[in-house]
Design a protein around this motif. Structure first.
Motif, short mmCIF file in Angstrom:
data_model
loop_
_atom_site.label_atom_id
_atom_site.label_comp_id
_atom_site.label_asym_id
_atom_site.label_seq_id
_atom_site.Cartn_x
_atom_site.Cartn_y
_atom_site.Cartn_z
N ASP A 1 96.44 95.33 24.61
CA ASP A 1 96.41 96.70 25.16
C ASP A 1 95.57 97.81 24.71
N LYS B 1 90.43 96.07 24.82
CA LYS B 1 89.47 95.03 24.76
C LYS B 1 88.77 94.72 25.88
N THR B 2 89.71 94.15 27.13
CA THR B 2 89.07 93.88 28.21
C THR B 2 88.23 94.87 28.98
N THR B 3 88.94 96.17 28.77
CA THR B 3 88.16 97.41 29.65
C THR B 3 86.88 97.40 28.65
N ARG C 1 89.10 89.85 34.91
CA ARG C 1 88.77 90.26 33.71
C ARG C 1 89.09 89.06 32.72
N ASP D 1 90.05 109.68 25.03
CA ASP D 1 90.45 110.80 26.09
C ASP D 1 91.84 110.84 26.19
P1 GDP Z 1 93.45 94.40 26.19
O1 GDP Z 1 94.87 93.83 26.40
O2 GDP Z 1 93.18 94.85 24.93
O3 GDP Z 1 92.45 93.54 26.99
O4 GDP Z 1 93.67 96.11 27.08
P2 GDP Z 1 92.98 96.46 28.63
O5 GDP Z 1 91.61 96.49 28.41
O6 GDP Z 1 93.67 95.61 29.42
O7 GDP Z 1 93.61 97.83 28.77
C1 GDP Z 1 94.97 98.00 28.37
C2 GDP Z 1 95.24 99.41 29.20
O8 GDP Z 1 94.69 100.48 28.43
C3 GDP Z 1 94.67 99.32 30.62
O9 GDP Z 1 95.88 100.01 31.60
C4 GDP Z 1 93.51 100.37 30.43
O10 GDP Z 1 93.17 100.77 31.84
C5 GDP Z 1 93.83 101.29 29.37
N1 GDP Z 1 92.85 101.75 28.82
C6 GDP Z 1 91.58 101.07 28.27
N2 GDP Z 1 90.60 101.86 27.71
C7 GDP Z 1 91.25 102.84 27.75
C8 GDP Z 1 90.64 104.25 27.64
O11 GDP Z 1 89.47 104.32 26.99
N3 GDP Z 1 91.23 105.28 27.69
C9 GDP Z 1 92.54 105.15 28.30
N4 GDP Z 1 93.01 106.44 28.54
N5 GDP Z 1 93.06 104.03 28.80
C10 GDP Z 1 92.36 102.81 28.61
#
Ligand code: GDP
Length: 591
Positions: free
Chosen positions: A16, A19-21, A42, A132
């Motif tokens: 969360d 990473k994916t984003t 994703r 942000d």
């Molecule tokens: P992962 O589990 O590391 O792959 O995380 P995700 O990419 O799925 O992101 C987890 C959550 O954090 C999602 O709800 C994203 O929309 C949110 N998120 C990711 N990057 C950002 C960011 O730069 N800013 C904010 N506010 N939320 C983010």
């Protein structure tokens, strides 16, 4: 030769943290997708099970292009180490990108992988993401990362890590918080500048290390790794080297990564992260070498399986109601396919054609497979995990594990007590910033059920990892059986099994949906005042009392279901029934 056109980096992130984003944002900016095309899937952890457990189980590769340089981004497994996977993945890269949430800061779960990366002298880049967020604490988080690096004994060069501030969500990365920020460009620049380009002999005889395996119904087994020396072409004659043994083979197609895809290619060379097909008996850790001048790379460790479990066709009266796959043929095919790519896992036939012995690196390793199969629609039964004993020189020997634990100071007592009872021997203890690192040698049997106990007793603040240590003569007695009954509890409605047979301590309720309630009859003289407040208290208590009037029940607060937790409670003779909808306990058995 230096391959300035390549960078290989592994990404380390807590679930969360984005990473994916972030990978999506890099892909988007490297124009791998047309403007109007959405990133449909994703990929970095498409396995929803990984997300739920907060760990990544499969390592996947993505490649992005920037200014003619291909950046291979390799995903790292989370805190779980299934037989040396972390080291193998880190072996493919020249640097790591540590992604940290601007509010949460570095999380203990990522420490294990980070420690391994620093030990391997990989160059770290820190990306503080979600800047942000209104509650961002960028500067504190930056300090926390520095402290963590110091604690992990990073060298001076590693301590001087570059930091990039990002909002992956908004597609922005910047080198300083004061910058305006408009795209991901600054992160690309730091990656290109800081991660060393692969270096080696491109014209020498081929050396390639098989790091991960993948499987595809159309092309079969896919071997993935990095070319350490020389070049690789489709249909090339090679020698596969495994310790002392070597065998000849011929490669099939060769692939590179482009965005999220594997793309066929005519030639790959030193430094490239490459995949190939065509050799069905290839294994992780093997060297693919030039046919004329074969030279093996140093061997990679793959830990032995230490725990086995019997998987069998579900023959309960409820079988076949929910599952797509219920015959022994389905089960057999699925299990044998699993071991094609899951290196530290083994499957053996048993006397019964309906049952298979599956061996793995520990409960979590097996639990992940069970849960994955359940979600795929398999219906099966699994037995209690058993340690794999071995006769060495006529002596019964048992596997030992090297267990590393990091916990806040306050939990030291509980952890020591729990592990003492499990015959662990403390061999090292260090005080680090605010918590303790403890290292133990523990019989693998002592680890059964420990993860669940550990998570509960440290309130989720601890991390544990274990690697295979070796076999030693068996000294202990087999751990005692918990008397008690296990009761399935479907949809919070009924209690189909065993309530009437509760006589003594040890009752577990498992619901198919979270939260799950566990309850325990705590003894003959317990009173209602012993009960914890719990949403389902009343119902359980009534039921239990009606079945056994002089016993009371203590219900512990709702917990997230985990199979390990359940397994801790069950007796040898009990089976866990796994269906696509739920996992339930069967056969209430008393000693
Ligand atoms: P992962 O589990 O590391 O792959 O995380 P995700 O990419 O799925 O992101 C987890 C959550 O954090 C999602 O709800 C994203 O929309 C949110 N998120 C990711 N990057 C950002 C960011 O730069 N800013 C904010 N506010 N939320 C983010």
């Amino acid at each position: 030769m230096i391959r300035e056109d390549i960078r290989n980096v592994a990404i380390i992130a807590h679930v969360d943290h984005g990473k994916t984003t972030l990978v999506d944002a890099l892909l988007k900016q490297s124009h791998i997708f047309r403007e109007n095309e959405k990133v449909a899937e994703r990929v970095m952890d498409s396995n929803d099970l990984e997300r739920e457990r907060g760990i990544t189980i499969l390592s996947k590769n993505t490649a992005v292009m920037h200014n003619g340089v291909k950046i291979n981004i390799v995903d790292t497994p989370g805190h779980a180490d299934f037989g040396g996977e972390v080291e193998r993945v880190l072996n493919m890269v020249d640097g790591v990108l540590l992604l940290v949430d601007a509010f949460e800061g570095p999380m203990p779960q990522t420490k294990y992988v980070l420690r391994k990366a620093l030990e391997q002298k990989l160059k770290p880049i820190v990306v503080i993401n979600k800047i942000d967020r209104p509650d961002q604490r960028v500067h504190e988080v930056e300090d926390e990362v520095l402290e963590l690096f110091m604690e992990l004994e990073a060298d001076d060069d590693q301590l001087d890590f570059p930091v990039v501030y990002a909002s992956a969500r908004d597609g922005i990365a910047k080198a300083s918080m004061d910058d305006e920020g408009k795209d991901m460009q600054p992160l690309f620049e730091v990656l290109l500048k800081e991660i060393p380009a692969p270096q080696g002999d491109i014209d020498g005889p081929l050396q390639f290390m098989v790091t991960t395996l993948d499987y595809d119904d159309y092309v079969g087994k896919i071997a993935v790794g990095r070319i350490v020396r020389g070049r690789m072409k489709p249909n090339q004659q090679v020698v596969i080297m495994n310790g002392e043994s070597t065998r000849k083979a011929k490669l099939g197609r060769v692939y590179t990564y482009n965005g999220l895809n594997r793309v066929e290619t005519d030639e790959m060379a030193m430094g490239d992260i490459t995949a190939f097909v065509g050799i069905e008996d290839i294994n992780i850790g093997e060297t693919v070498a030039d046919a004329e001048h074969p030279e093996a790379l140093p061997a990679l460790t793959i830990d032995e399986p230490t725990l086995s479990m019997v998987f069998s066709v579900n023959n309960s009266p409820f079988a076949g109601r929910e599952g797509d796959y219920v015959t022994s043929r389905h089960l057999r095919d699925r299990l044998f396919k699993e071991v094609e790519t899951n290196v530290s896992m083994k499957v053996e036939e048993t006397e019964s054609p309906d049952a298979f012995k599956v061996s793995g690196r520990g409960e979590l390793h097996l639990a992940v497979l069970i849960e994955t199969m359940r979600r795929e629609g398999y219906e099966l039964q699994v037995g209690k995990p058993r340690v794999i004993y071995k006769r060495i020189n006529d002596q019964l020997c048992e596997p030992l594990e090297y267990l590393t634990i990091d916990v806040p100071q306050e939990f030291m007592g509980t952890v020591m007590e729990n592990l003492g009872a499990r015959k662990a021997e403390l061999i090292n203890m260090n005080e680090l910033a605010g918590y303790l690192r403890m290292e133990f040698i523990i019989p693998a049997r002592g680890l059964i059920g420990f993860r669940a106990q550990f998570l509960t007793s440290t309130k989720g603040n601890g991390i544990m990892n274990h690697v295979f240590h070796g076999y030693a003569p068996f000294k202990g007695e087999i751990p005692g059986r918990t008397r008690g009954a296990l009761v399935a509890f479907e949809d919070g409605e009924t209690t189909p099994y065993g309530l009437n047979s509760i006589q003594d301590r040890g009752t577990l309720f498992i619901g198919p949906n979270e939260p799950v309630y566990t309850g325990r009859v705590i003894g003959e003289n317990a009173r209602e005042s012993d009960m914890d407040v719990n949403p389902c208290k009343k119902k359980h208590v009534t039921n239990m009392r009606s079945s056994s009037s002089d016993e009371a029940v203590r219900l512990v607060p709702p917990r997230i279901f985990s199979l390990e937790q359940a397994l801790e409670w069950i007796n040898d003779d009990e089976l866990v029934e796994v269906t696509p909808k739920s996992i339930r306990m069967r056969k209430a058995i008393l000693d």
